[in-house]
Design a protein around this motif. Structure first.
Motif, PDB file in Angstrom:
ATOM      1  N   GLU A 297      -7.117   3.030 -14.394  1.00  0.00           N
ATOM      2  CA  GLU A 297      -8.103   3.560 -13.454  1.00  0.00           C
ATOM      3  C   GLU A 297      -8.602   2.480 -12.502  1.00  0.00           C
ATOM      4  O   GLU A 297      -8.658   2.694 -11.282  1.00  0.00           O
TER       5      GLU A 297
ATOM      6  N   HIS B 268       4.069   0.043 -11.131  1.00  0.00           N
ATOM      7  CA  HIS B 268       3.593   0.330  -9.786  1.00  0.00           C
ATOM      8  C   HIS B 268       4.124  -0.641  -8.725  1.00  0.00           C
ATOM      9  O   HIS B 268       3.701  -0.578  -7.572  1.00  0.00           O
TER      10      HIS B 268
ATOM     11  N   ASN C 276       0.816  -1.212   0.000  1.00  0.00           N
ATOM     12  CA  ASN C 276       0.000   0.000   0.000  1.00  0.00           C
ATOM     13  C   ASN C 276       0.854   1.270   0.000  1.00  0.00           C
ATOM     14  O   ASN C 276       0.587   2.228   0.728  1.00  0.00           O
TER      15      ASN C 276
ATOM     16  N   LYS D 284      -8.492  -3.370   5.104  1.00  0.00           N
ATOM     17  CA  LYS D 284      -7.527  -2.276   5.002  1.00  0.00           C
ATOM     18  C   LYS D 284      -7.415  -1.522   6.316  1.00  0.00           C
ATOM     19  O   LYS D 284      -6.307  -1.201   6.778  1.00  0.00           O
TER      20      LYS D 284
ATOM     21  N   ASP E  98      -5.734   1.107 -10.247  1.00  0.00           N
ATOM     22  CA  ASP E  98      -5.469   2.119  -9.220  1.00  0.00           C
ATOM     23  C   ASP E  98      -6.517   2.027  -8.116  1.00  0.00           C
ATOM     24  O   ASP E  98      -6.196   2.128  -6.918  1.00  0.00           O
ATOM     25  N   PHE E  99      -7.763   1.846  -8.515  1.00  0.00           N
ATOM     26  CA  PHE E  99      -8.864   1.738  -7.551  1.00  0.00           C
ATOM     27  C   PHE E  99      -8.635   0.565  -6.597  1.00  0.00           C
ATOM     28  O   PHE E  99      -8.810   0.706  -5.377  1.00  0.00           O
TER      29      PHE E  99
ATOM     30  N   ARG F 257      -5.799  -0.860  -5.753  1.00  0.00           N
ATOM     31  CA  ARG F 257      -4.684  -0.544  -4.843  1.00  0.00           C
ATOM     32  C   ARG F 257      -5.130   0.427  -3.755  1.00  0.00           C
ATOM     33  O   ARG F 257      -4.730   0.302  -2.597  1.00  0.00           O
ATOM     34  N   GLU F 258      -5.992   1.377  -4.121  1.00  0.00           N
ATOM     35  CA  GLU F 258      -6.486   2.334  -3.132  1.00  0.00           C
ATOM     36  C   GLU F 258      -7.344   1.660  -2.069  1.00  0.00           C
ATOM     37  O   GLU F 258      -7.418   2.136  -0.930  1.00  0.00           O
ATOM     38  N   GLN F 259      -7.965   0.531  -2.429  1.00  0.00           N
ATOM     39  CA  GLN F 259      -8.762  -0.205  -1.445  1.00  0.00           C
ATOM     40  C   GLN F 259      -7.894  -1.002  -0.484  1.00  0.00           C
ATOM     41  O   GLN F 259      -8.390  -1.574   0.493  1.00  0.00           O
TER      42      GLN F 259
ATOM     43  N   HIS G 152     -12.641  -2.652   2.842  1.00  0.00           N
ATOM     44  CA  HIS G 152     -12.397  -1.544   3.771  1.00  0.00           C
ATOM     45  C   HIS G 152     -12.087  -2.067   5.170  1.00  0.00           C
ATOM     46  O   HIS G 152     -11.217  -1.530   5.865  1.00  0.00           O
TER      47      HIS G 152
END
Length: 422
Positions: free
Chosen positions: A216, A266, A7, A192, A219-220, A222-224, A189
């Protein structure tokens, strides 16, 4: 000291069987830069396996994919879960014994598939605690993950989830049913926020491959909070499977290039299994990398290759690994001179016809069995198109990469001889 990017933060890697160690090993295995670095993976795991192969006179899989049950609380489009015999599940006693056998032989990782493995989550947790020198990965739809389960994951420290998701809400609910996406995101969530390991598992097909391979969307994920990802191309398994979801050759090439590029840019491992033959052993199924055991006990080369001549309800794991079909399967690797077409069930289906004829292996897809001949007839045009495209294009990143692959193949053939396969 070994480190891993989690992360966006570089963290130290605890020893096996911690999830970070598993992610690191996967990263190294599919991105090695020479024979010596490959041998060093997992504290020289490959050399240890050579000793065990000679000792046991069989190849010992590093990973075993195990279906504790066929039961599932969802009915996803194109999934074979629940299509084996009704209510098929591995008995708790045999499950426990199988884990003991696997550890004694030298297997490192048990990856649960299904069905939905968390339909038996209490037993899964109990066995993870009892066999705490094994790593456990769980491919799950994530809808049965609650706070209590995450508490146990955190306490035990040897379990990692791989969450199946098909895109955003529209795409995920299309295949997995209304409300699935919302429950999946809630679980992501939760994990994480607690700092608990998980990865994503993508099934790409004709209708979603553009989205799943986009910057996109990745990326989403990874953001989670996802640490890594598995990607599997749709496979039309069973006589009544939908061929319209299969990618054509150009689409498959696009997927391959996008995942490879994103993973490199990434520093996140995204293992596109069916397009990774050139990075590892060609096909990694059949017992010299991993194998699959379904809920009825049938021992299969792969979760996507439903043919078998051995059942662990009738014999010890070691004897199953020495079965004529699995020995022949390993001996015939890599099935083709084209390492970008590693799968014998999909890329070279004629190979499966010959193997089943020679060994008497049967279809283990119980509710809708499909002979190897039927599978070949169904996939011959798709496989021929991919073979032609990959041979026409030079997909190697460098001449050195091709030479490394050839050296590794020699190493694997040597291991087969040690194990009595050749």
């Amino acid at each position: 000291m070994k480190t891993l990017l989690v992360n966006g933060v570089r963290e130290m890697i605890p020893p096996y069987p911690h999830p970070k160690e598993y992610v690191y090993r996967c990263t190294e295995f599919f991105n090695y830069h020479g024979l010596l670095p490959f041998l060093r993976i997992g504290n020289f795991q490959l050399l240890k396996e050579m000793v065990r192969d000679l000792r046991h006179r069989c190849m010992v899989p590093r990973d075993i994919l195990l279906d504790p049950t066929n039961a599932c609380n969802m009915h996803c489009l194109g999934c074979w879960a629940g299509e084996y015999e009704n209510a098929a599940k591995l008995s708790y006693e045999r499950w426990d014994e199988l884990l003991r056998e696997a550890k004694e032989l030298g297997t490192m990782d048990i990856l649960y598939t299904g069905g939905e493995p968390l339909m038996r989550k209490r037993e899964l947790l109990a066995l993870a605690e009892k066999h705490n020198r094994l790593f456990f990965g769980v491919f799950t739809n994530a809808t049965l993950v609650d706070e209590a389960f995450v508490d146990e994951m955190e306490r035990l420290g040897n379990i990692m989830l791989f969450i199946s998701i098909e895109g955003y809400q529209e795409e995920t609910d299309f295949r997995r049913g209304k409300g699935a996406y919302e429950r999946i995101i809630k679980t992501m969530h939760r994990l994480k926020d607690r700092g608990v390991a998980y990865g994503f598992s993508l099934c790409y097909h004709k209708q979603n491959h553009q989205l799943l391979t986009s910057d996109e969307y990745l990326d989403f994920l990874r953001e989670q909070g996802a640490w890594m990802g598995w990607a599997f191309g749709y496979r039309p398994i069973g006589r009544d499977a939908d061929l319209s979801l299969c990618l054509n050759a150009e689409e498959r090439l696009l997927v391959y290039e996008r995942f490879q590029d994103y993973s490199h840019r990434h520093s996140i491992p995204i293992i596109d299994l069916f397009n990774s033959g050139h990075k590892a052993l060609g096909c990694v199924g059949g017992g010299d990398g991993y194998l699959h055991i379904n809920a009825a006990g049938d021992v299969e080369p792969c979760a996507f290759c439903h043919y078998s001549d051995a059942n662990i309800n009738e014999m010890p794991l070691k004897q199953a690994l020495q079965s004529p079909f699995l020995r022949s399967f390993r001996r015939e690797k890599p099935f083709t001179s084209n390492p970008f077409a590693p799968c014998p069930a999909y890329d070279t289906p004629e190979a499966m016809v010959q193997l089943c004829e020679a060994t008497g292996a049967r279809s283990s897809h119980s509710s809708c069995p499909e002979s190897a001949e039927e599978n070949e007839a169904k996939l011959s045009a798709i496989s021929a198109e991919w073979q032609e495209l990959t041979k026409a294009k030079n997909l190697w990143n460098s001449p050195q990469e091709e030479k490394r692959y050839q050296r590794l193949q020699k190493c694997i053939r040597f291991m087969h001889r040690l194990a009595g396969d050749e």
